[in-house]
Design an enzyme around this catalytic site. Structure first.
Site, PDB file in Angstrom:
ATOM      1  N   ILE A  13       0.949  -1.233   0.066  1.00  0.00           N
ATOM      2  CA  ILE A  13       0.042  -0.166  -0.079  1.00  0.00           C
ATOM      3  C   ILE A  13       1.020   1.236   0.071  1.00  0.00           C
ATOM      4  O   ILE A  13       0.575   2.320  -0.725  1.00  0.00           O
ATOM      5  CB  ILE A  13      -0.918   0.076   0.987  1.00  0.00           C
ATOM      6  CG1 ILE A  13      -2.162   0.941   0.775  1.00  0.00           C
ATOM      7  CG2 ILE A  13      -0.419   0.445   2.425  1.00  0.00           C
ATOM      8  CD1 ILE A  13      -2.889   0.883  -0.147  1.00  0.00           C
ATOM      9  N   SER A  35      12.249   1.512   7.104  1.00  0.00           N
ATOM     10  CA  SER A  35      12.153   0.146   6.506  1.00  0.00           C
ATOM     11  C   SER A  35      12.839  -0.809   6.821  1.00  0.00           C
ATOM     12  O   SER A  35      14.308  -0.679   6.892  1.00  0.00           O
ATOM     13  CB  SER A  35      11.892   0.536   4.967  1.00  0.00           C
ATOM     14  OG  SER A  35      12.057  -0.760   4.085  1.00  0.00           O
ATOM     15  N   ARG A  36      12.541  -2.095   6.799  1.00  0.00           N
ATOM     16  CA  ARG A  36      13.713  -3.225   6.886  1.00  0.00           C
ATOM     17  C   ARG A  36      13.869  -3.891   5.411  1.00  0.00           C
ATOM     18  O   ARG A  36      14.783  -4.648   5.423  1.00  0.00           O
ATOM     19  CB  ARG A  36      12.615  -4.594   7.485  1.00  0.00           C
ATOM     20  CG  ARG A  36      11.929  -4.099   8.934  1.00  0.00           C
ATOM     21  CD  ARG A  36      10.975  -5.209   9.191  1.00  0.00           C
ATOM     22  NE  ARG A  36      10.029  -5.767   8.037  1.00  0.00           N
ATOM     23  CZ  ARG A  36       9.326  -6.678   8.281  1.00  0.00           C
ATOM     24  NH1 ARG A  36       9.334  -7.289   9.048  1.00  0.00           N
ATOM     25  NH2 ARG A  36       8.700  -6.985   7.081  1.00  0.00           N
ATOM     26  N   LYS A  89      -5.367   1.994   7.994  1.00  0.00           N
ATOM     27  CA  LYS A  89      -6.281   1.052   8.662  1.00  0.00           C
ATOM     28  C   LYS A  89      -5.973  -0.283   8.818  1.00  0.00           C
ATOM     29  O   LYS A  89      -5.306  -0.889   8.098  1.00  0.00           O
ATOM     30  CB  LYS A  89      -7.957   1.258   7.824  1.00  0.00           C
ATOM     31  CG  LYS A  89      -7.884   0.843   6.541  1.00  0.00           C
ATOM     32  CD  LYS A  89      -7.263  -0.291   5.949  1.00  0.00           C
ATOM     33  CE  LYS A  89      -7.866  -1.721   6.367  1.00  0.00           C
ATOM     34  NZ  LYS A  89      -7.658  -2.922   5.330  1.00  0.00           N
ATOM     35  N   ASP A 167      -9.604  -7.597   7.315  1.00  0.00           N
ATOM     36  CA  ASP A 167      -8.866  -6.748   6.835  1.00  0.00           C
ATOM     37  C   ASP A 167      -9.485  -6.057   5.663  1.00  0.00           C
ATOM     38  O   ASP A 167      -9.683  -4.717   5.790  1.00  0.00           O
ATOM     39  CB  ASP A 167      -7.457  -7.391   6.476  1.00  0.00           C
ATOM     40  CG  ASP A 167      -6.587  -6.197   5.784  1.00  0.00           C
ATOM     41  OD1 ASP A 167      -5.936  -5.240   6.517  1.00  0.00           O
ATOM     42  OD2 ASP A 167      -6.552  -6.056   4.709  1.00  0.00           O
TER      43      ASP A 167
HETATM   44  P1  NAP Z   1       2.345  -5.408   3.051  1.00  0.00           P
HETATM   45  O1  NAP Z   1       2.693  -5.187   1.560  1.00  0.00           O
HETATM   46  O2  NAP Z   1       2.733  -6.775   3.688  1.00  0.00           O
HETATM   47  O3  NAP Z   1       3.414  -4.196   3.752  1.00  0.00           O
HETATM   48  C1  NAP Z   1       3.748  -4.280   4.969  1.00  0.00           C
HETATM   49  C2  NAP Z   1       4.829  -3.575   5.305  1.00  0.00           C
HETATM   50  O4  NAP Z   1       5.198  -3.110   6.610  1.00  0.00           O
HETATM   51  C3  NAP Z   1       6.002  -4.431   4.874  1.00  0.00           C
HETATM   52  O5  NAP Z   1       6.524  -4.421   3.413  1.00  0.00           O
HETATM   53  C4  NAP Z   1       7.158  -4.022   5.494  1.00  0.00           C
HETATM   54  O6  NAP Z   1       7.698  -3.212   5.201  1.00  0.00           O
HETATM   55  C5  NAP Z   1       6.613  -3.221   7.074  1.00  0.00           C
HETATM   56  N1  NAP Z   1       6.326  -4.267   8.223  1.00  0.00           N
HETATM   57  C6  NAP Z   1       6.960  -4.049   9.147  1.00  0.00           C
HETATM   58  N2  NAP Z   1       6.651  -4.885  10.242  1.00  0.00           N
HETATM   59  C7  NAP Z   1       6.251  -5.871   9.384  1.00  0.00           C
HETATM   60  C8  NAP Z   1       5.871  -7.389   9.896  1.00  0.00           C
HETATM   61  N3  NAP Z   1       6.090  -7.795  11.338  1.00  0.00           N
HETATM   62  N4  NAP Z   1       5.259  -8.039   8.988  1.00  0.00           N
HETATM   63  C9  NAP Z   1       5.086  -7.492   7.830  1.00  0.00           C
HETATM   64  N5  NAP Z   1       5.481  -6.424   7.416  1.00  0.00           N
HETATM   65  C10 NAP Z   1       6.156  -5.503   8.161  1.00  0.00           C
HETATM   66  O7  NAP Z   1       1.161  -5.013   3.564  1.00  0.00           O
HETATM   67  P2  NAP Z   1       0.194  -3.760   2.952  1.00  0.00           P
HETATM   68  O8  NAP Z   1      -0.852  -4.352   1.998  1.00  0.00           O
HETATM   69  O9  NAP Z   1       0.938  -2.958   2.471  1.00  0.00           O
HETATM   70  O10 NAP Z   1      -0.582  -3.560   4.179  1.00  0.00           O
HETATM   71  C11 NAP Z   1      -0.304  -2.739   5.196  1.00  0.00           C
HETATM   72  C12 NAP Z   1      -1.326  -1.931   5.919  1.00  0.00           C
HETATM   73  O11 NAP Z   1      -2.009  -1.248   4.934  1.00  0.00           O
HETATM   74  C13 NAP Z   1      -2.341  -2.992   6.476  1.00  0.00           C
HETATM   75  O12 NAP Z   1      -2.995  -2.475   7.799  1.00  0.00           O
HETATM   76  C14 NAP Z   1      -3.375  -3.100   5.477  1.00  0.00           C
HETATM   77  O13 NAP Z   1      -4.590  -3.505   6.138  1.00  0.00           O
HETATM   78  C15 NAP Z   1      -3.296  -1.626   5.037  1.00  0.00           C
HETATM   79  N6  NAP Z   1      -4.014  -1.232   3.511  1.00  0.00           N
HETATM   80  C16 NAP Z   1      -3.694  -2.331   2.649  1.00  0.00           C
HETATM   81  C17 NAP Z   1      -4.230  -2.296   1.365  1.00  0.00           C
HETATM   82  C18 NAP Z   1      -3.916  -3.231   0.218  1.00  0.00           C
HETATM   83  O14 NAP Z   1      -4.592  -3.005  -1.000  1.00  0.00           O
HETATM   84  N7  NAP Z   1      -2.755  -3.970   0.271  1.00  0.00           N
HETATM   85  C19 NAP Z   1      -5.181  -0.943   1.222  1.00  0.00           C
HETATM   86  C20 NAP Z   1      -5.392  -0.336   1.862  1.00  0.00           C
HETATM   87  C21 NAP Z   1      -5.031  -0.493   3.305  1.00  0.00           C
HETATM   88  P3  NAP Z   1       9.399  -2.665   5.298  1.00  0.00           P
HETATM   89  O15 NAP Z   1       9.990  -4.066   4.691  1.00  0.00           O
HETATM   90  O16 NAP Z   1       9.613  -1.767   4.277  1.00  0.00           O
HETATM   91  O17 NAP Z   1       9.618  -2.806   6.536  1.00  0.00           O
END
Ligand code: NAP
Length: 306
Positions: A13, A35-36, A89, A167
């Site tokens: 996101i 970021s990790r 969120k 989610d």
């Molecule tokens: P994601 O692709 O898994 O990304 C989350 C990022 O957070 C990871 O790439 C990592 O970035 C960091 N992170 C830090 N601690 C972590 C851990 N313990 N496990 C995994 N990642 C960790 O997830 P996402 O889809 O972007 O979602 C993140 C948030 O945005 C959630 O709350 C989700 O509900 C919300 N969201 C997502 C979407 C969607 O379409 N995907 C839409 C709206 C809202 P680094 O490697 O940079 O640390």
């Protein structure tokens, strides 16, 4: 002067929405990543919030796009350092964590913005305005998407605190709580947990908004056509809000809407909150999810793997 902001958690996101929205908004200057995994090209990158705060970099705000588990600790550290904070969120892993952050922001005199991006979808305001003053007969929410398409390999989503199908389902609840005139109360719920996972893969909720029955079905295993729809039957006709709040039809006639600008709108609002040192924290959608976990019947479903 633009607000100097660091983005925390550079995942799906952050890449898809936060970075483009920030780069297009003159009220912000994106100055760092936390970021990790490597961060953002040409910007300093810190391994965690502690390193950012210890670095001495001039930063006024952070936006958190990490998973909900662990978000409270990051936000708390930022608030304690006097930074304004914007939260993806769901705002944290528990209701108590969000209430604690709201109190800390108030004490620190900084802005805390618990965002609900789906509320900013193009037709949500129009739906709320159309429903105001109508007599509602019933409402139905269908939020069915394929976890393998939209969340490939996101193990955190099926771990404790990841919310599973809630989610995406919480997006539906964030819209429903914004457009229905009376508070939504959960009556019963049925949650399906894969035998090898700690969060539900499907859920059915029965709710009421005043006297209006509201049924919701959330499914994370939907293949083929995906649905993100809310249908409300009223004394003045049928409202259909589809595509996650982007499209609106009344009795089958499409109501024209502007461009979908969820994240640009969220950052415009955050800029105003920062200027005013004000907060916007609405817990209602997360409370309803917590209620579903409190009240829901638990069914064991087939094991799941990505
Ligand atoms: P994601 O692709 O898994 O990304 C989350 C990022 O957070 C990871 O790439 C990592 O970035 C960091 N992170 C830090 N601690 C972590 C851990 N313990 N496990 C995994 N990642 C960790 O997830 P996402 O889809 O972007 O979602 C993140 C948030 O945005 C959630 O709350 C989700 O509900 C919300 N969201 C997502 C979407 C969607 O379409 N995907 C839409 C709206 C809202 P680094 O490697 O940079 O640390």
């Amino acid at each position: 002067m633009p607000i100097r902001l660091a983005l925390v958690g550079i995942g799906k996101i952050a890449q898809d929405q936060h970075i483009p929205a920030l780069q297009a908004n003159k009220s912000f200057e994106l100055v760092a990543a936390v970021s990790r995994s490597g961060g953002i090209e040409n910007l300093p990158c810190f391994a965690d919030i502690g390193d950012l705060l210890a670095s001495g970099l001039d930063v006024e705000a952070v936006s958190l796009a990490t998973p909900p588990q662990g978000r409270h600790a990051i936000a708390r550290a930022a608030l304690e350092a006097g930074l304004h904070v914007m939260l993806e969120k769901p705002p944290a892993a528990t209701v108590s964590e969000v209430a604690d952050l709201a109190a800390r922001a108030r004490d620190a005199g900084v802005a805390l913005f618990a965002t609900w991006h789906s509320r900013e979808a193009a037709s949500v305001d129009a739906a709320r305005k159309w429903l105001a003053g109508k007599t509602l007969r019933s409402a139905r929410i269908d939020w069915r998407e394929d976890i393998r398409v939209w969340h490939p390999g996101q193990e955190w989503i099926l771990q404790p605190g990841g919310l599973g199908v809630f989610d995406p389902g919480i997006n539906a609840l964030s819209i429903a709580t914004a457009i229905l005139p009376e508070a939504l109360l959960l009556q019963s719920a049925r949650l399906e947990f894969p035998a090898n996972r700690q969060a539900p893969i499907a859920a059915e909720l029965s709710l009421r908004s005043g006297e209006t029955p509201v049924e919701a079905a959330f499914d994370f295993l939907q293949t083929g056509p995906q649905s993100w729809d809310i249908v409300v039957e009223t004394d003045a006709g049928r409202l259909v809000l589809s595509d996650g709040g982007q499209r609106l039809a009344i009795d089958g006639a499409e109501v024209s809407a502007g461009a979908n600008e969820e994240y640009p709108r969220l950052y415009r609002r955050f800029a105003s909150l920062v200027r005013e040192n004000a907060s916007d924290v609405d817990l209602t959608p997360l409370q309803l999810v917590a209620d579903a976990f409190l009240l829901g019947e638990r069914i064991e479903a087939s094991p799941f793997s990505f």
